[in-house]
Design an enzyme around this catalytic site. Structure first.
Site, PDB file in Angstrom:
ATOM      1  N   ASN A 169       8.904   5.161   5.587  1.00 27.89           N
ATOM      2  CA  ASN A 169       9.036   3.830   5.910  1.00 27.89           C
ATOM      3  C   ASN A 169      10.518   3.279   5.662  1.00 27.89           C
ATOM      4  OD1 ASN A 169       6.274   3.885   6.338  1.00 27.89           O
ATOM      5  ND2 ASN A 169       6.026   2.330   4.770  1.00 27.89           N
TER       6      ASN A 169
ATOM      7  N   GLU B 187      -2.864   3.929  -0.834  1.00 24.27           N
ATOM      8  CA  GLU B 187      -1.463   4.058  -1.636  1.00 24.27           C
ATOM      9  C   GLU B 187      -2.272   4.315  -3.358  1.00 24.27           C
ATOM     10  OE1 GLU B 187       2.164   1.678  -1.501  1.00 24.27           O
ATOM     11  OE2 GLU B 187       2.173   1.628  -3.729  1.00 24.27           O
TER      12      GLU B 187
ATOM     13  N   THR C 189      15.179  -1.563   5.051  1.00 29.06           N
ATOM     14  CA  THR C 189      16.509  -2.191   4.531  1.00 29.06           C
ATOM     15  C   THR C 189      17.749  -1.798   5.466  1.00 29.06           C
ATOM     16  OG1 THR C 189      15.585  -2.342   2.307  1.00 29.06           O
ATOM     17  CG2 THR C 189      17.996  -2.284   2.699  1.00 29.06           C
TER      18      THR C 189
ATOM     19  N   ASP D 136       1.613  -3.096   7.674  1.00 27.31           N
ATOM     20  CA  ASP D 136       2.098  -2.564   6.332  1.00 27.31           C
ATOM     21  C   ASP D 136       1.955  -3.279   5.160  1.00 27.31           C
ATOM     22  OD1 ASP D 136       4.080  -0.948   4.673  1.00 27.31           O
ATOM     23  OD2 ASP D 136       5.830  -2.188   5.314  1.00 27.31           O
TER      24      ASP D 136
HETATM   25 ZN   LIG Z   1       5.949  -0.036   1.285  1.00 27.68          ZN
END
Ligand SMILES: [Zn+2]
Length: 337
Positions: free
Chosen positions: A266, A142, A269, A83
């Protein structure tokens, strides 16, 4: 089953019209929670580790835990994904360690804070695609910048200031050859995404629909996509925690994304919160307990329940046995053609 190509897993998800959750791990209990959830729901699994997780766990522990998972859950196709790789060197070390997928996040400079230029992003990402595809390894890139900071990675920018530009996305995918594209649509890493339930102005799902129309064959990735459910906030606060009121990405918005090309979601949390709430509860209700298993077991169970719920909501449940995974050599051969 050995670790498999994320490209194939996401291609299958596209064929089946579902999304696949990518869950972050730092230790054995989190890997076990994901694998048990995958078994109980018959889901393919993406397990991911940030740079912070790799240094916390140590690469060798992490990799061997994943091999144990592959041995114990032979019916589950699973991916080990890096990641937010901050540089080609980080991605190279992940590939050498046995990861089957890497993210090259060239939207930020290698310091993980400073937004980069488009040209830097293209160049760094292209370099990773060349080295990765040769070995059958998947690459996520990204474009645009997310808000918030996760494990020290992130610019901490206003999440609406650097949304992904759809025309630039077409150029980016064309010049880099990536398999999957993380898009910035107003989400942030961490728990504090929105101060009230998000609207179309703060969570710009419209942008995903536009990008998917222009790039129908690129798998889109939603980062920072925990839902931060009220009940998990309440458990933490009931047992002595101090989380201030916050809102995440509603499940129905993620499902709208999945209808429009989102294949990887993703989530970190929510799992952290589930574990912390379960541990706090044991500490308050059984202050005499001191065996770590007394609180790690309920923590693992709480995370498994969250992962199961996401696997069902994203539609990946029931799809673990749909296909025979290619070897990485076979995937590499296909990239060459
Ligand atoms: Zn991320």
């Amino acid at each position: 089953m050995p670790l498999v190509s994320m490209r194939q897993l996401l291609d299958e998800a596209a064929k089946g019209g579902y999304g696949v959750g990518a869950f972050n791990v730092n230790n054995m209990e989190q890997i076990q929670a994901i694998m048990e959830a995958a078994r109980e729901t018959k889901s393919p699994a993406i397990v991911q580790a940030s740079r912070g997780a790799r240094s916390y766990t140590n690469d060798r522990f992490l990799y061997h835990l994943m091999l144990a998972a592959a041995e114990l859950y032979p019916e589950i196709p699973m991916v080990l994904h890096q990641d937010h790789g901050n540089s080609p060197a980080t991605c190279r070390s992940a590939i050498e360690m046995g990861f089957t997928s890497v993210m090259m996040d060239g939207s930020l400079m290698p310091d993980g804070k400073t937004p980069s230029t488009f040209e830097y992003n293209v160049q760094a990402t292209r370099e990773v695609v060349e080295m990765a595809h040769e070995k059958g390894i998947t690459v996520e890139g990204e474009l645009g910048t997310l808000g918030g900071i996760e494990d020290g990675h992130g610019a901490g920018v206003d999440p609406l200031s650097h949304l992904t530009n759809p025309d630039q996305a077409v150029e980016f995918v064309g010049r880099t050859g990536i398999d999957a594209l993380a898009v910035a649509i107003g989400t942030s890493h961490g728990a504090y995404k929105f101060s009230k339930k998000p609207t179309g102005q703060t969570l710009v799902m419209e942008r995903i629909i536009e990008i998917h129309k222009k790039l129908p064959h690129t798998h889109l990735v939603m980062h920072g996509s925990s839902s931060v459910p009220q009940d998990l906030q309440d458990i933490i606060n009931k047992y002595g925690g101090k989380m201030r009121q916050t809102y995440g990405v509603p499940i129905e918005e993620i499902q709208l994304g999945i209808k429009n090309g989102v294949r990887k979601i993703n989530v970190d949390t929510d799992n952290r919160m589930a574990m912390t709430g379960a541990i706090r509860k044991v500490f308050v209700e059984k202050p005499e307990a001191f065996d770590p298993r007394d609180y790690m077991k309920p923590a693992r169970e709480a995370m498994k329940e969250v992962v199961k719920a996401r696997m069902i909501a994203f539609g990946q449940a029931g799809h673990a046995g749909d296909y025979t995974p290619f070897s990485l050599e076979e995937v590499a051969r296909r990239y060459k053609q």
